[in-house]
Design a protein around this motif. Structure first.
Motif, mmCIF file in Angstrom:
data_model
loop_
_atom_site.group_PDB
_atom_site.id
_atom_site.type_symbol
_atom_site.label_atom_id
_atom_site.label_comp_id
_atom_site.label_asym_id
_atom_site.label_seq_id
_atom_site.Cartn_x
_atom_site.Cartn_y
_atom_site.Cartn_z
ATOM 1 N N GLN A 289 0.812 -1.219 0.000
ATOM 2 C CA GLN A 289 0.000 0.000 0.000
ATOM 3 C C GLN A 289 0.844 1.267 0.000
ATOM 4 N N TYR A 290 2.167 1.115 0.207
ATOM 5 C CA TYR A 290 3.034 2.288 0.267
ATOM 6 C C TYR A 290 3.781 2.543 -1.045
ATOM 7 N N GLY A 291 3.565 1.698 -2.055
ATOM 8 C CA GLY A 291 4.235 1.899 -3.331
ATOM 9 C C GLY A 291 5.607 1.265 -3.366
ATOM 10 N N GLY A 292 6.464 1.760 -4.266
ATOM 11 C CA GLY A 292 7.795 1.181 -4.452
ATOM 12 C C GLY A 292 8.873 1.960 -3.726
ATOM 13 N N ALA A 293 10.113 1.608 -4.056
ATOM 14 C CA ALA A 293 11.278 2.257 -3.447
ATOM 15 C C ALA A 293 11.863 3.265 -4.426
ATOM 16 N N PRO A 294 11.837 4.563 -4.110
ATOM 17 C CA PRO A 294 12.450 5.547 -5.004
ATOM 18 C C PRO A 294 13.970 5.458 -4.932
ATOM 19 N N LEU A 295 14.627 5.687 -6.059
ATOM 20 C CA LEU A 295 16.086 5.795 -6.105
ATOM 21 C C LEU A 295 16.384 7.284 -5.977
ATOM 22 N N LEU A 296 16.705 7.719 -4.765
ATOM 23 C CA LEU A 296 16.831 9.148 -4.473
ATOM 24 C C LEU A 296 18.166 9.719 -4.947
ATOM 25 N N GLY A 297 18.149 11.006 -5.307
ATOM 26 C CA GLY A 297 19.377 11.690 -5.686
ATOM 27 C C GLY A 297 19.659 11.701 -7.174
ATOM 28 N N LEU A 298 18.695 11.276 -7.988
ATOM 29 C CA LEU A 298 18.863 11.298 -9.446
ATOM 30 C C LEU A 298 18.259 12.577 -10.023
ATOM 31 N N ASN A 299 18.565 12.843 -11.286
ATOM 32 C CA ASN A 299 18.020 14.021 -11.978
ATOM 33 C C ASN A 299 16.547 13.869 -12.340
ATOM 34 N N GLY A 300 16.027 12.676 -12.181
ATOM 35 C CA GLY A 300 14.603 12.406 -12.377
ATOM 36 C C GLY A 300 14.214 11.287 -11.439
ATOM 37 N N LEU A 301 12.920 11.036 -11.304
ATOM 38 C CA LEU A 301 12.470 10.022 -10.355
ATOM 39 C C LEU A 301 12.442 8.637 -10.997
ATOM 40 N N VAL A 302 13.076 7.673 -10.314
ATOM 41 C CA VAL A 302 13.027 6.263 -10.698
ATOM 42 C C VAL A 302 12.519 5.500 -9.481
ATOM 43 N N VAL A 303 11.473 4.689 -9.672
ATOM 44 C CA VAL A 303 10.893 3.920 -8.570
ATOM 45 C C VAL A 303 10.948 2.438 -8.904
ATOM 46 N N LYS A 304 11.513 1.664 -7.985
ATOM 47 C CA LYS A 304 11.596 0.205 -8.142
ATOM 48 C C LYS A 304 10.542 -0.450 -7.256
ATOM 49 N N THR A 305 9.649 -1.224 -7.867
ATOM 50 C CA THR A 305 8.683 -1.997 -7.087
ATOM 51 C C THR A 305 9.186 -3.438 -6.984
ATOM 52 N N HIS A 306 8.554 -4.217 -6.129
ATOM 53 C CA HIS A 306 8.930 -5.620 -5.985
ATOM 54 C C HIS A 306 8.776 -6.351 -7.318
ATOM 55 N N GLY A 307 9.621 -7.331 -7.548
ATOM 56 C CA GLY A 307 9.491 -8.150 -8.759
ATOM 57 C C GLY A 307 8.158 -8.869 -8.807
ATOM 58 N N SER A 308 7.600 -9.146 -7.617
ATOM 59 C CA SER A 308 6.314 -9.845 -7.529
ATOM 60 C C SER A 308 5.138 -8.878 -7.395
ATOM 61 N N ALA A 309 5.368 -7.607 -7.734
ATOM 62 C CA ALA A 309 4.329 -6.579 -7.542
ATOM 63 C C ALA A 309 3.070 -6.902 -8.335
ATOM 64 N N LYS A 310 1.938 -6.742 -7.643
ATOM 65 C CA LYS A 310 0.630 -6.850 -8.290
ATOM 66 C C LYS A 310 0.130 -5.434 -8.582
ATOM 67 N N ALA A 311 -1.044 -5.348 -9.172
ATOM 68 C CA ALA A 311 -1.581 -4.063 -9.633
ATOM 69 C C ALA A 311 -1.667 -3.030 -8.522
ATOM 70 N N LYS A 312 -2.045 -3.449 -7.311
ATOM 71 C CA LYS A 312 -2.221 -2.508 -6.200
ATOM 72 C C LYS A 312 -0.922 -1.766 -5.894
ATOM 73 N N GLU A 313 0.195 -2.488 -5.815
ATOM 74 C CA GLU A 313 1.482 -1.855 -5.516
ATOM 75 C C GLU A 313 1.899 -0.917 -6.647
ATOM 76 N N ILE A 314 1.634 -1.326 -7.878
ATOM 77 C CA ILE A 314 2.006 -0.503 -9.027
ATOM 78 C C ILE A 314 1.173 0.778 -9.058
ATOM 79 N N THR A 315 -0.115 0.660 -8.784
ATOM 80 C CA THR A 315 -0.984 1.840 -8.715
ATOM 81 C C THR A 315 -0.493 2.817 -7.646
ATOM 82 N N ASN A 316 -0.162 2.287 -6.474
ATOM 83 C CA ASN A 316 0.310 3.148 -5.394
ATOM 84 C C ASN A 316 1.669 3.766 -5.706
ATOM 85 N N SER A 317 2.488 3.070 -6.477
ATOM 86 C CA SER A 317 3.772 3.627 -6.909
ATOM 87 C C SER A 317 3.556 4.800 -7.857
ATOM 88 N N ILE A 318 2.542 4.693 -8.704
ATOM 89 C CA ILE A 318 2.194 5.788 -9.617
ATOM 90 C C ILE A 318 1.744 7.011 -8.813
#
Length: 346
Positions: A289-318
């Motif tokens: 429910q909290y989304g993915g893990a952002p890779l902080l300190g980049l010039n743009g936002l990159v978020v890594k979700t679990h490899g086993s992520a279902k739609a709910k985690e992906i939606t929350n990452s968005i």
């Protein structure tokens, strides 16, 4: 999450080919997101015919989802550096280039962790002055959530890296989660300042001297689930062990509870009565429910979700990406970390 209107849309590139359940779950996650909010646009990058076949199963606002063709797919087992160099037409490389070229505000993927970490640094690039970008997932605790930083990007971090992790983590927790003066702690094997390995002993006094963070000292692993700190600082080897143990123990306990409740007729009756309260409690420890893990300190936002992520985690990452943009986290990192470091002559 309330629907917004009249706002400039946040453009999020979503890797439709990344993860164990691609493309079905990433596509469903994108559709669920745009059906809730009108202030986002999702750019699904992947093999066009496959992605469109999945999209055809749903109803959604057509102007909020676009498909960007990417012929190649980077597999999890591929060496990350070679994959980024050789597969220029992969969903990860094309997606990250869109962020680099300001065609999108963020990139989200459940794909190869190694390729995402390499691509984030090589393609999107670090903010000038940031030494290493850390992965920073939110983990559930008794008191809410804590930010674990770093959980997988820098296994051989130096003390100066950990200091920047602490500062970036504080900015993220204060502006994205609304935690005022977040408590920062360094993972250690005891509360005493003189304990720890060489890295912890070197980093502790540096964090203690930082006036722009609320450093509360060391935190032992058993204190993490109790929520004794808001930002938990460590190098990636330790962080990844903590994260994987957290996830494994959580799923094991939930399985054991369910098995115990179904073991006898009396327990089944008790389970029926306790189920609503149990579901509510277990939901607070659901990391998806909290989304993915952002890779902080980049010039743009990159978020890594679990490899086993279902739609709910992906939606929350968005949704997470929208808050990141609205709060201008990168701008705050540049202002509060890089600018102050330059003034100190670093």
């Amino acid at each position: 999450m309330q629907q917004s209107s009249g706002a400039v849309r946040t453009r999020i590139v979503l890797d439709a080919m990344g993860g164990d359940y691609a493309p079905a779950e990433p596509v469903k996650g994108a559709v669920d997101a745009v059906n809730v909010r009108s202030d986002i646009q999702v750019l699904l990058v992947g093999q066009e015919d496959v992605v469109r076949e999945e999209l055809a199963k749903y109803t959604y606002p057509g102007d909020q989802i676009q498909v960007v063709h990417a012929e190649e797919v980077i597999e999890t087992a591929e060496p990350p550096v070679n994959a980024i160099r050789r597969k220029k037409q992969s969903s990860i490389v094309i997606g990250m280039n869109m962020v680099k070229q300001k065609e999108a505000d963020a990139f989200v993927s459940a794909g190869s962790s190694g390729a995402i970490l390499v691509g984030g640094q090589v393609i999107v690039g670090r903010i000038k002055g940031i030494e290493r970008p850390p992965l920073a997932p939110l983990i559930p605790t008794e008191k809410g959530v804590s930010l674990l930083i770093d959980c997988g990007a820098n296994v051989d971090a130096r003390a100066s890296h950990l200091v920047q992790f602490a500062k970036m983590g504080s900015i993220y927790m204060e502006n994205v989660l609304g935690v005022k003066k977040p408590r920062v702690a360094i993972v250690n094997i005891g509360a005493e300042e003189e304990k720890g390995n060489a890295l912890v002993k070197e980093t502790f006094p540096l964090l203690k001297a930082c006036e722009d963070i609320n450093f509360v000292g060391s935190i032992e692993a058993r204190e993490i689930p109790k929520g004794e700190a808001d930002v938990i600082v460590c190098e990636a080897f330790v962080g990844n062990v903590i994260l994987k143990l957290y996830e494994g123990l959580s799923s094991t306990l939930i399985g054991a509870i369910k098995k115990g409740m179904m073991s006898t007729l009396k327990s089944k009756i008790g389970a029926a009565l306790a189920l609503p309260a149990l579901k509510s409690t277990l939901k607070t420890f659901d990391a998806t429910q909290y989304g993915g893990a952002p890779l902080l300190g980049l010039n743009g936002l990159v978020v890594k979700t679990h490899g086993s992520a279902k739609a709910k985690e992906i939606t929350n990452s968005i949704f997470q990406c929208v808050t990141f943009k609205e709060e201008d986290i990168n701008g705050k990192i540049r202002k509060n970390i890089v600018s102050s470091a330059e003034q100190e002559g670093m």
